[in-house]
Motif scaffolding. Structure first.
Motif, PDB file in Angstrom:
ATOM      1  N   LYS A   1       8.326   1.883   5.509  1.00 41.01           N
ATOM      2  CA  LYS A   1       8.234   2.211   6.658  1.00 41.01           C
ATOM      3  C   LYS A   1       8.652   0.988   7.701  1.00 41.01           C
TER       4      LYS A   1
ATOM      5  N   ASN B   1       0.724  -1.015   0.010  1.00 36.90           N
ATOM      6  CA  ASN B   1       0.044   0.111   0.004  1.00 36.90           C
ATOM      7  C   ASN B   1       0.858   1.193   0.019  1.00 36.90           C
ATOM      8  N   ALA B   2       0.431   2.258  -0.719  1.00 39.11           N
ATOM      9  CA  ALA B   2       1.251   3.543  -0.819  1.00 39.11           C
ATOM     10  C   ALA B   2       1.809   3.990   0.465  1.00 39.11           C
ATOM     11  N   GLN B   3       0.752   4.080   1.636  1.00 40.51           N
ATOM     12  CA  GLN B   3       1.302   4.681   2.763  1.00 40.51           C
ATOM     13  C   GLN B   3       2.304   3.615   3.715  1.00 40.51           C
ATOM     14  N   TYR B   4       2.312   2.709   3.502  1.00 44.61           N
ATOM     15  CA  TYR B   4       3.311   1.589   3.990  1.00 44.61           C
ATOM     16  C   TYR B   4       4.386   1.379   3.532  1.00 44.61           C
TER      17      TYR B   4
ATOM     18  N   GLU C   1       5.052   4.082  10.735  1.00 49.25           N
ATOM     19  CA  GLU C   1       3.914   4.023  10.236  1.00 49.25           C
ATOM     20  C   GLU C   1       2.823   3.046  11.108  1.00 49.25           C
TER      21      GLU C   1
END
Length: 169
Positions: free
Chosen positions: A119, A113-116, A136
């Motif tokens: 991280k 996933n982009a936000q992950y 994150e």
């Protein structure tokens, strides 16, 4: 012992982070992240070029830490990380989640996933990620694998595809 334990994890954090951010290192680390499944067997998908980490632990040797002690600390770190490759454990107690790397934190690390992406690099401790801005928390469902998955189990896909094209011509 405590100093070596913490210093080893600090070295691991930078080793792991650089193996995501430097393409040459990523080429050896990608095998660990290429599985679209996330379970204990994912922990066993280790890179085949372990010598790429030598430089990250060299400062400990220069500080006078015996190489056998460094190898022992690396072993503890690797053993700790085995159990965090699971979806079976949801969340740990709050204080533990704040300090330690947990299955929840490491699921994020394996997410595409982009936000992950890029991280939660920590091995044993998650506070390195909190300190260096790479933390994150787990929110939405994690999609595992690469941003562009390999879609074959053939160990030589490019070679076989080229041969197939040559025989068709």
């Amino acid at each position: 012992w405590l100093f070596v334990f913490v210093a080893d994890d600090f070295a691991y954090y930078w080793y792991h982070r650089m193996h995501h951010e430097v393409r040459m290192f990523w080429a050896s680390h990608v095998v660990h992240h290429s599985s679209e499944q996330y379970n204990l067997s994912t922990a066993l998908r280790q890179q085949w070029t372990p010598f790429t980490g030598f430089l990250f632990w060299l400062p400990l040797a220069f500080l006078g830490v015996h190489p056998l002690l460094i190898l022992t600390a690396q072993s503890w770190n690797l053993l700790y990380q085995f159990w965090i490759h699971t979806e079976r454990i949801d969340r740990m107690p709050g204080w533990f989640e704040f300090v330690m790397n947990t299955p929840s934190h490491h699921r994020v690390h394996h997410g595409s996933n982009a936000q992950y992406l890029d991280k939660n690099y920590g091995g044993i401790f998650i506070f390195w990620d909190r300190m260096f801005g790479s933390f994150e928390p787990e929110g939405e469902r994690v999609d595992y694998g690469l941003t562009k998955n390999i879609t074959t189990h053939n160990p030589l896909p490019r070679v076989c595809a080229q041969r197939q094209q040559q025989t068709q011509q």
